[in-house]
Design a protein around this motif. Structure first.
Motif, short mmCIF file in Angstrom:
data_model
loop_
_atom_site.label_atom_id
_atom_site.label_comp_id
_atom_site.label_asym_id
_atom_site.label_seq_id
_atom_site.Cartn_x
_atom_site.Cartn_y
_atom_site.Cartn_z
N PRO A 90 0.83 -1.22 0.00
CA PRO A 90 0.00 0.00 0.00
C PRO A 90 0.85 1.26 0.00
O PRO A 90 1.95 1.29 0.56
CB PRO A 90 -0.79 -0.12 1.31
CG PRO A 90 -0.65 -1.54 1.74
CD PRO A 90 0.65 -2.02 1.22
N ALA A 91 0.36 2.30 -0.64
CA ALA A 91 1.08 3.58 -0.71
C ALA A 91 0.76 4.40 0.54
O ALA A 91 0.04 5.39 0.50
CB ALA A 91 0.68 4.35 -1.97
N VAL A 92 1.32 3.98 1.67
CA VAL A 92 1.03 4.63 2.95
C VAL A 92 1.95 5.84 3.16
O VAL A 92 3.01 5.96 2.52
CB VAL A 92 1.18 3.63 4.12
CG1 VAL A 92 0.09 2.57 4.05
CG2 VAL A 92 2.56 2.96 4.10
N GLY A 93 1.57 6.69 4.09
CA GLY A 93 2.28 7.94 4.31
C GLY A 93 3.75 7.84 4.67
O GLY A 93 4.55 8.69 4.24
N PRO A 94 4.18 6.85 5.49
CA PRO A 94 5.59 6.81 5.89
C PRO A 94 6.59 6.72 4.74
O PRO A 94 7.77 6.99 4.94
CB PRO A 94 5.65 5.56 6.78
CG PRO A 94 4.28 5.46 7.38
CD PRO A 94 3.36 5.90 6.27
N TRP A 95 6.13 6.35 3.54
CA TRP A 95 7.04 6.37 2.39
C TRP A 95 7.65 7.76 2.20
O TRP A 95 8.78 7.88 1.72
CB TRP A 95 6.30 5.97 1.11
CG TRP A 95 6.11 4.50 0.96
CD1 TRP A 95 4.95 3.79 1.03
CD2 TRP A 95 7.15 3.53 0.74
NE1 TRP A 95 5.18 2.45 0.87
CE2 TRP A 95 6.53 2.26 0.68
CE3 TRP A 95 8.53 3.60 0.59
CZ2 TRP A 95 7.23 1.08 0.48
CZ3 TRP A 95 9.25 2.43 0.38
CH2 TRP A 95 8.60 1.19 0.32
N TYR A 96 6.93 8.79 2.60
CA TYR A 96 7.40 10.15 2.39
C TYR A 96 8.15 10.71 3.60
O TYR A 96 8.39 11.92 3.68
CB TYR A 96 6.22 11.04 2.01
CG TYR A 96 5.38 10.44 0.91
CD1 TYR A 96 5.91 10.24 -0.36
CD2 TYR A 96 4.06 10.03 1.13
CE1 TYR A 96 5.16 9.67 -1.37
CE2 TYR A 96 3.31 9.46 0.12
CZ TYR A 96 3.86 9.27 -1.13
OH TYR A 96 3.11 8.70 -2.14
N ARG A 97 8.51 9.81 4.54
CA ARG A 97 9.31 10.22 5.69
C ARG A 97 10.63 9.44 5.76
O ARG A 97 11.32 9.47 6.78
CB ARG A 97 8.52 10.00 6.98
CG ARG A 97 7.33 10.94 7.15
CD ARG A 97 7.76 12.36 7.48
NE ARG A 97 6.59 13.24 7.60
CZ ARG A 97 6.66 14.53 7.94
NH1 ARG A 97 7.82 15.08 8.17
NH2 ARG A 97 5.56 15.25 8.00
N LEU A 98 10.98 8.72 4.70
CA LEU A 98 12.23 7.98 4.69
C LEU A 98 13.44 8.90 4.51
O LEU A 98 14.55 8.54 4.89
CB LEU A 98 12.21 6.94 3.56
CG LEU A 98 11.31 5.72 3.77
CD1 LEU A 98 11.22 4.91 2.49
CD2 LEU A 98 11.84 4.85 4.92
N GLN A 99 13.22 10.05 3.92
CA GLN A 99 14.33 10.96 3.65
C GLN A 99 13.84 12.40 3.74
O GLN A 99 12.65 12.66 3.88
CB GLN A 99 14.91 10.69 2.26
CG GLN A 99 13.92 10.87 1.12
CD GLN A 99 14.48 10.38 -0.20
OE1 GLN A 99 15.05 9.30 -0.30
NE2 GLN A 99 14.31 11.18 -1.26
N GLY A 100 14.76 13.34 3.67
CA GLY A 100 14.40 14.76 3.77
C GLY A 100 14.69 15.31 5.15
O GLY A 100 15.00 14.59 6.10
N SER A 101 14.56 16.62 5.30
CA SER A 101 14.90 17.29 6.55
C SER A 101 13.96 16.93 7.68
O SER A 101 14.29 17.10 8.86
CB SER A 101 14.89 18.82 6.34
OG SER A 101 13.62 19.24 5.85
#
Length: 536
Positions: free
Chosen positions: A463-474
């Motif tokens: 599933p395309a869950v939200g934590p995918w967008y917290r693996l990297q970045g500031s």
């Protein structure tokens, strides 16, 4: 904060407003949030009576259309003990906990109704905005100037009720679904629910099961009925909209569409009067696991659209007349309307919403105004989309994300599904990935393929869950990887909380051998291709 920190007015403290406050803080902006009511939560702040100025509202029995793992924020998950599809009480408590954990409430001013947002006197130079606010406790009017504005008051600008001849002469009761709370006032009555989406279905079924004399559901052009669960008992959104399904890898998209989505849990819609009469016109989608059963049990009767009201009933588009109707409930949605924005062009001459990437008004002199949540309904993951819109918008406001010229932005607008002032449902997974890619939050699947193959597998087939967008970045989150890999465990736990043995890497590969083989072949092909490039 530093005197040079940009101040941003955040309008509304619902879901969009809370993620906007947090995104501003992550991007070094100073948020000041104005909330017209006395509590946060927006739509999810349930009250038995409508609050002053409230537009969209909940009914008592509502549960979410999206499962908790798809619904939850990227760095703050629902607990595994929470129901698979939470009710409004659990959602509201989750939002308050999110607000408290990240210390967001100190930036919120309650009982503040925003009257007007307009360009400041020096806007053409500074890009600043003047915000006029009515303090409903003291009855004072306050005015302040901000470097930027994030409109987070939602896309539900006003209720939408179609204009039907004879409605004024109807002696029964007509109301919009935003006034409905529970079925008890309608027992023993003959009721028509107008609409073909989620709320229309839920209200029709609830009224049909609670001793109404008769319940009709008036559908204009059919609807696709989607059960919350697939035939195998899994949340439909977590299977249908994996990235593999959306990109038609190995025919996954076709398989899931045929088996789970269009079938609506295995009940063809044409048998129940729900098939589209004109396939060239828009057709609704209804998340509902009970509709076919209620129709089969005679608790709900599907009828075509109403062409005219009589004094005590309606005339349908097929000529039938229904008399002795007591109540007509319009579950016909809302219109997009930002009345407080002064001098901002939101629609073109054809009524198309002109927001670049559904966020920034294209004709702004300065990119200092962003809209979060103009589209309230993204499937399968509304909140993750709102969160990414807020993060993307905060990057625009602090200048880290530069926008293209107006011609390119307008071209982008008309290359996407166009929207008018009547809100619309859009599939969002690829849109989320696009926003995340713009601001450096989308992980490289090719890198994962070599460094973390299990995570790469989850990227394609999970599933395309939200934590995918917290693996990297500031603003990355250390718990993101575990949250992704535990998605199914947390999803299914409340259904069967018996402890299960931890799956080994070897058993995981064997259970998913076909998909692992596909990924291995892709990786091997990339290695060969790169070596050939080096040789040449």
């Amino acid at each position: 904060m530093d005197v040079n920190t940009k101040r941003v007015a955040v309008i509304g403290a619902g879901v969009s407003g809370l993620v906007a406050i947090k995104s501003c803080l992550e991007e070094g902006l100073e948020p000041v949030c104005f909330e017209r009511h006395d509590q946060p939560g927006g739509l999810w702040y349930y009250t038995s009576e409508p609050r002053p100025g409230q537009v969209a509202a909940l009914y008592r029995s509502i549960i979410t259309n999206q499962s908790k793992e798809l619904l939850g924020f990227s760095d703050f998950r629902f607990s595994k003990e929470d129901p698979l599809y939470p009710g409004h009480e659990q959602v509201y408590e989750y939002l308050k906990e999110y607000m408290n954990v990240f210390d967001l409430e100190k930036y919120i001013k309650y009982n503040r109704r925003v009257v007007k947002v307009s360009p400041s006197e020096d806007h053409h130079v500074s890009g600043k905005w003047t915000v006029q606010v009515h303090n409903t406790e003291s009855d004072d009017v306050e005015t302040d100037t901000f470097d930027g504005v994030m409109m987070c008051s939602g896309g539900f600008g006003d209720i939408y009720i179609p204009k039907i001849p004879g409605m004024k002469d109807f002696k029964g009761t007509t109301l919009h679904a935003n006034l409905y709370r529970e079925p008890s006032p309608y027992r023993g009555k003959r009721v028509i629910v107008v609409g073909a989406s989620h709320t229309a279905g839920e209200l029709s079924c609830e009224l049909g099961r609670h001793q109404c004399a008769k319940v009709y559901m008036s559908v204009r052009n059919g609807t696709i009925v989607v059960s919350r669960l697939t035939k195998s008992g899994l949340p439909y959104g977590m299977t249908v909209t994996s990235r593999a399904a959306l990109t038609s890898v190995s025919g996954w998209r076709d398989r899931f569409d045929a088996e789970h989505f269009v079938s609506g849990g295995g009940h063809p819609t044409d048998r129940f009067g729900l098939k589209a009469k004109d396939p060239t016109k828009p057709i609704s989608v209804m998340v509902n696991g009970d509709m076919q059963t209620c129709i089969a049990a005679g608790q709900v009767t599907v009828i075509p659209e109403i062409s005219k009201f009589t004094t005590n009933g309606v005339i349908l588009s097929d000529g039938r007349v229904l008399d002795d109707i007591d109540v007509v409930i319009f579950a016909t949605g809302y219109t997009i309307d930002y009345k407080t924005l002064e001098g901002i062009q939101m629609f073109d001459r054809n009524g198309v919403l002109t927001l670049y990437k559904y966020i920034v008004p294209v004709d702004l002199e300065h990119p200092s105004l962003v809209i979060v949540g103009a589209l309230e309904t993204f499937i399968p993951s509304t909140w993750n989309t709102l969160e990414l819109q807020a993060q993307w918008g905060a990057r625009v406001l602090n200048g880290r994300l530069r926008l293209p010229n107006k011609n390119k932005m307008k071209s982008d607008i008309y290359s996407r599904p166009t929207l008018t002032n009547h809100y619309k449902v859009l599939e969002c997974t690829l849109y989320q990935d696009e926003l995340a890619r713009d601001i450096g939050l989308l992980p490289s699947v090719w890198k994962l393929l070599f460094t973390d193959p299990r995570l790469a597998y989850a990227y394609f087939f999970g599933p395309a869950v939200g934590p995918w967008y917290r693996l990297q970045g500031s603003a990355s989150w250390n718990g993101a990887r575990d949250a992704i890999l535990n998605t199914w465990e947390n999803t299914l736990y409340p259904l069967n909380p018996t402890p299960k043995p931890r799956e080994t890497w070897k058993s995981f590969i064997w259970r998913n051998k076909r998909d692992v083989l596909i990924i291995s072949m892709i990786g091997f092909g990339l290695i060969v291709a790169s070596q050939r490039c080096q040789v040449s």
